[in-house]
Design a protein around this motif. Structure first.
Motif, PDB file in Angstrom:
ATOM      1  N   ARG A   1      36.092  58.566  11.230  1.00  0.00           N
ATOM      2  CA  ARG A   1      36.062  57.033  11.320  1.00  0.00           C
ATOM      3  C   ARG A   1      36.184  56.193  12.503  1.00  0.00           C
ATOM      4  O   ARG A   1      36.561  55.135  12.398  1.00  0.00           O
ATOM      5  CB  ARG A   1      37.443  56.707  10.229  1.00  0.00           C
ATOM      6  CG  ARG A   1      37.589  57.082   8.681  1.00  0.00           C
ATOM      7  CD  ARG A   1      38.684  56.940   8.080  1.00  0.00           C
ATOM      8  NE  ARG A   1      38.281  56.817   6.744  1.00  0.00           N
ATOM      9  CZ  ARG A   1      38.685  57.981   5.954  1.00  0.00           C
ATOM     10  NH1 ARG A   1      39.778  58.724   6.493  1.00  0.00           N
ATOM     11  NH2 ARG A   1      38.544  57.953   4.656  1.00  0.00           N
ATOM     12  N   LEU A   2      36.164  57.034  13.429  1.00  0.00           N
ATOM     13  CA  LEU A   2      36.267  56.343  14.771  1.00  0.00           C
ATOM     14  C   LEU A   2      34.971  56.428  15.449  1.00  0.00           C
ATOM     15  O   LEU A   2      33.974  57.167  15.115  1.00  0.00           O
ATOM     16  CB  LEU A   2      37.191  57.178  15.843  1.00  0.00           C
ATOM     17  CG  LEU A   2      38.662  57.154  15.152  1.00  0.00           C
ATOM     18  CD1 LEU A   2      39.546  57.921  16.093  1.00  0.00           C
ATOM     19  CD2 LEU A   2      39.274  55.613  15.457  1.00  0.00           C
TER      20      LEU A   2
ATOM     21  N   ALA B   1      36.801  60.217  21.929  1.00  0.00           N
ATOM     22  CA  ALA B   1      36.894  60.659  23.528  1.00  0.00           C
ATOM     23  C   ALA B   1      38.265  60.420  23.654  1.00  0.00           C
ATOM     24  O   ALA B   1      39.084  61.489  24.222  1.00  0.00           O
ATOM     25  CB  ALA B   1      35.736  60.325  24.176  1.00  0.00           C
ATOM     26  N   VAL B   2      38.741  59.320  23.391  1.00  0.00           N
ATOM     27  CA  VAL B   2      40.050  58.937  23.801  1.00  0.00           C
ATOM     28  C   VAL B   2      41.130  59.656  23.045  1.00  0.00           C
ATOM     29  O   VAL B   2      42.158  60.093  23.732  1.00  0.00           O
ATOM     30  CB  VAL B   2      40.450  57.103  23.642  1.00  0.00           C
ATOM     31  CG1 VAL B   2      42.025  57.041  23.734  1.00  0.00           C
ATOM     32  CG2 VAL B   2      39.604  56.646  24.711  1.00  0.00           C
ATOM     33  N   SER B   3      40.668  59.828  21.861  1.00  0.00           N
ATOM     34  CA  SER B   3      41.699  60.724  20.865  1.00  0.00           C
ATOM     35  C   SER B   3      41.695  62.208  21.301  1.00  0.00           C
ATOM     36  O   SER B   3      42.771  62.966  21.036  1.00  0.00           O
ATOM     37  CB  SER B   3      41.128  60.625  19.548  1.00  0.00           C
ATOM     38  OG  SER B   3      41.113  59.382  19.024  1.00  0.00           O
TER      39      SER B   3
ATOM     40  N   SER C   1      57.535  54.263   4.156  1.00  0.00           N
ATOM     41  CA  SER C   1      56.143  53.565   3.855  1.00  0.00           C
ATOM     42  C   SER C   1      55.338  53.298   5.000  1.00  0.00           C
ATOM     43  O   SER C   1      54.745  52.497   4.858  1.00  0.00           O
ATOM     44  CB  SER C   1      56.389  52.619   3.263  1.00  0.00           C
ATOM     45  OG  SER C   1      57.417  52.706   1.980  1.00  0.00           O
ATOM     46  N   GLY C   2      55.119  54.396   5.764  1.00  0.00           N
ATOM     47  CA  GLY C   2      54.056  54.188   6.773  1.00  0.00           C
ATOM     48  C   GLY C   2      54.624  53.264   8.069  1.00  0.00           C
ATOM     49  O   GLY C   2      53.729  52.997   8.841  1.00  0.00           O
ATOM     50  N   GLU C   3      55.745  52.970   8.238  1.00  0.00           N
ATOM     51  CA  GLU C   3      56.422  52.251   9.328  1.00  0.00           C
ATOM     52  C   GLU C   3      56.314  53.082  10.708  1.00  0.00           C
ATOM     53  O   GLU C   3      56.111  52.408  11.775  1.00  0.00           O
ATOM     54  CB  GLU C   3      57.694  51.611   9.151  1.00  0.00           C
ATOM     55  CG  GLU C   3      57.546  50.616   7.849  1.00  0.00           C
ATOM     56  CD  GLU C   3      56.723  49.520   8.195  1.00  0.00           C
ATOM     57  OE1 GLU C   3      56.574  49.035   9.225  1.00  0.00           O
ATOM     58  OE2 GLU C   3      55.952  48.998   7.148  1.00  0.00           O
ATOM     59  N   ILE C   4      56.550  54.131  10.639  1.00  0.00           N
ATOM     60  CA  ILE C   4      56.705  55.074  11.936  1.00  0.00           C
ATOM     61  C   ILE C   4      55.432  55.003  12.672  1.00  0.00           C
ATOM     62  O   ILE C   4      55.264  54.786  13.870  1.00  0.00           O
ATOM     63  CB  ILE C   4      57.222  56.397  11.456  1.00  0.00           C
ATOM     64  CG1 ILE C   4      58.483  56.282  10.904  1.00  0.00           C
ATOM     65  CG2 ILE C   4      57.089  57.218  12.974  1.00  0.00           C
ATOM     66  CD1 ILE C   4      59.054  57.691  10.533  1.00  0.00           C
ATOM     67  N   PHE C   5      54.424  55.409  11.791  1.00  0.00           N
ATOM     68  CA  PHE C   5      52.879  55.394  12.732  1.00  0.00           C
ATOM     69  C   PHE C   5      51.826  54.498  12.557  1.00  0.00           C
ATOM     70  O   PHE C   5      50.886  54.521  12.638  1.00  0.00           O
ATOM     71  CB  PHE C   5      52.257  56.955  11.967  1.00  0.00           C
ATOM     72  CG  PHE C   5      53.076  58.032  12.427  1.00  0.00           C
ATOM     73  CD1 PHE C   5      52.936  58.602  13.636  1.00  0.00           C
ATOM     74  CD2 PHE C   5      53.512  58.856  11.554  1.00  0.00           C
ATOM     75  CE1 PHE C   5      53.537  59.626  14.243  1.00  0.00           C
ATOM     76  CE2 PHE C   5      54.266  60.011  11.869  1.00  0.00           C
ATOM     77  CZ  PHE C   5      54.257  60.599  13.277  1.00  0.00           C
ATOM     78  N   HIS C   6      52.418  53.359  11.849  1.00  0.00           N
ATOM     79  CA  HIS C   6      51.558  52.224  11.704  1.00  0.00           C
ATOM     80  C   HIS C   6      51.003  51.421  13.021  1.00  0.00           C
ATOM     81  O   HIS C   6      49.814  51.129  12.993  1.00  0.00           O
ATOM     82  CB  HIS C   6      52.609  51.047  11.013  1.00  0.00           C
ATOM     83  CG  HIS C   6      51.761  49.853  10.651  1.00  0.00           C
ATOM     84  ND1 HIS C   6      50.593  49.703   9.606  1.00  0.00           N
ATOM     85  CD2 HIS C   6      51.958  48.623  11.198  1.00  0.00           C
ATOM     86  CE1 HIS C   6      50.317  48.438   9.768  1.00  0.00           C
ATOM     87  NE2 HIS C   6      50.847  47.816  10.451  1.00  0.00           N
ATOM     88  N   GLY C   7      51.846  51.439  14.072  1.00  0.00           N
ATOM     89  CA  GLY C   7      51.457  50.919  15.285  1.00  0.00           C
ATOM     90  C   GLY C   7      50.127  52.030  15.934  1.00  0.00           C
ATOM     91  O   GLY C   7      49.345  51.249  16.289  1.00  0.00           O
ATOM     92  N   GLY C   8      50.408  53.306  15.531  1.00  0.00           N
ATOM     93  CA  GLY C   8      49.315  53.832  16.279  1.00  0.00           C
ATOM     94  C   GLY C   8      47.992  53.896  15.449  1.00  0.00           C
ATOM     95  O   GLY C   8      46.909  53.733  16.052  1.00  0.00           O
TER      96      GLY C   8
ATOM     97  N   LEU D   1      46.433  50.502  16.363  1.00  0.00           N
ATOM     98  CA  LEU D   1      45.507  50.564  17.644  1.00  0.00           C
ATOM     99  C   LEU D   1      44.601  51.282  17.197  1.00  0.00           C
ATOM    100  O   LEU D   1      43.306  50.954  17.931  1.00  0.00           O
ATOM    101  CB  LEU D   1      46.625  51.711  18.365  1.00  0.00           C
ATOM    102  CG  LEU D   1      46.142  51.608  19.997  1.00  0.00           C
ATOM    103  CD1 LEU D   1      46.166  50.035  20.730  1.00  0.00           C
ATOM    104  CD2 LEU D   1      46.912  52.575  20.782  1.00  0.00           C
ATOM    105  N   LEU D   2      44.274  52.094  16.511  1.00  0.00           N
ATOM    106  CA  LEU D   2      42.925  52.787  16.293  1.00  0.00           C
ATOM    107  C   LEU D   2      41.898  52.183  15.172  1.00  0.00           C
ATOM    108  O   LEU D   2      41.040  52.513  14.859  1.00  0.00           O
ATOM    109  CB  LEU D   2      43.125  54.303  16.010  1.00  0.00           C
ATOM    110  CG  LEU D   2      43.509  55.084  17.053  1.00  0.00           C
ATOM    111  CD1 LEU D   2      43.923  56.729  16.644  1.00  0.00           C
ATOM    112  CD2 LEU D   2      42.813  55.417  18.221  1.00  0.00           C
ATOM    113  N   ARG D   3      42.560  50.996  14.680  1.00  0.00           N
ATOM    114  CA  ARG D   3      42.000  50.246  13.621  1.00  0.00           C
ATOM    115  C   ARG D   3      41.730  51.016  12.227  1.00  0.00           C
ATOM    116  O   ARG D   3      40.707  51.099  11.540  1.00  0.00           O
ATOM    117  CB  ARG D   3      40.661  49.537  14.208  1.00  0.00           C
ATOM    118  CG  ARG D   3      41.019  48.658  15.136  1.00  0.00           C
ATOM    119  CD  ARG D   3      39.393  48.126  15.376  1.00  0.00           C
ATOM    120  NE  ARG D   3      38.337  49.039  15.568  1.00  0.00           N
ATOM    121  CZ  ARG D   3      37.883  49.109  16.835  1.00  0.00           C
ATOM    122  NH1 ARG D   3      38.137  48.435  17.769  1.00  0.00           N
ATOM    123  NH2 ARG D   3      36.798  50.190  16.828  1.00  0.00           N
TER     124      ARG D   3
END
Length: 147
Positions: free
Chosen positions: A27-28, A34-36, A90-97, A100-102
């Motif tokens: 999906r990227l 490459a950044v991942s 409900s997905g709040e921990i990894f939501h920012g990451g 960031l990767l859309r």
């Protein structure tokens, strides 16, 4: 038997990183992929550093046990964070990451992408941080128990 456990932990870690990067790469864009791959590549270099400095398969059992304990702890912590994120927060921990990767737009695959993000970023970074602490310890010696 204990060396087999250490080897199994390392293979599980490398499989976790590889499957996570493969899942994210679907999906990227190639540049984002490459950044991942950067945290996993640095973690792989650190793993090679552990092997070269004889901290993985050392005749001294305490050194290898410490490495195995750190590896198992970081794996369990990462998986516990993913489960807590998916089931309790409900997905709040990894939501920012994921934002960031859309990847936040893929709501139907949210648990899978959360696990993939944790395997591509969170665990390699935890492994690198704990690895720096392990490499800063004095080098193992053969007469460790004779002192």
């Amino acid at each position: 038997m204990r060396r087999v456990l250490t080897l199994a932990l390392m293979l599980a870690m490398l499989a976790f990183w590889g499957v996570s990067l493969w899942t994210l790469s679907e999906r990227l864009t190639p540049a984002e992929t490459a950044v991942s791959c950067t945290p996993a590549a640095v973690g792989l270099l650190m793993l090679i550093g552990f092997f070269v400095s004889r901290r993985i398969f050392n005749p001294n059992d305490r050194v290898r046990r410490l490495f195995s304990a750190v590896l198992a702890t970081t794996l369990l912590l990462t998986i516990a964070l993913v489960y807590a994120d998916v089931f309790f927060f409900s997905g709040e921990i990894f939501h920012g990451g994921l934002t960031l990767l859309r990847l936040e737009i893929f709501t139907d695959a949210r648990p899978v992408l959360t696990l993939a993000f944790a395997g591509a970023f969170v665990h390699p970074i935890l492994f690198i941080l704990s690895g720096i602490a392990l490499l800063s310890l004095p080098p193992p010696s053969d007469n460790f128990f004779r002192r």
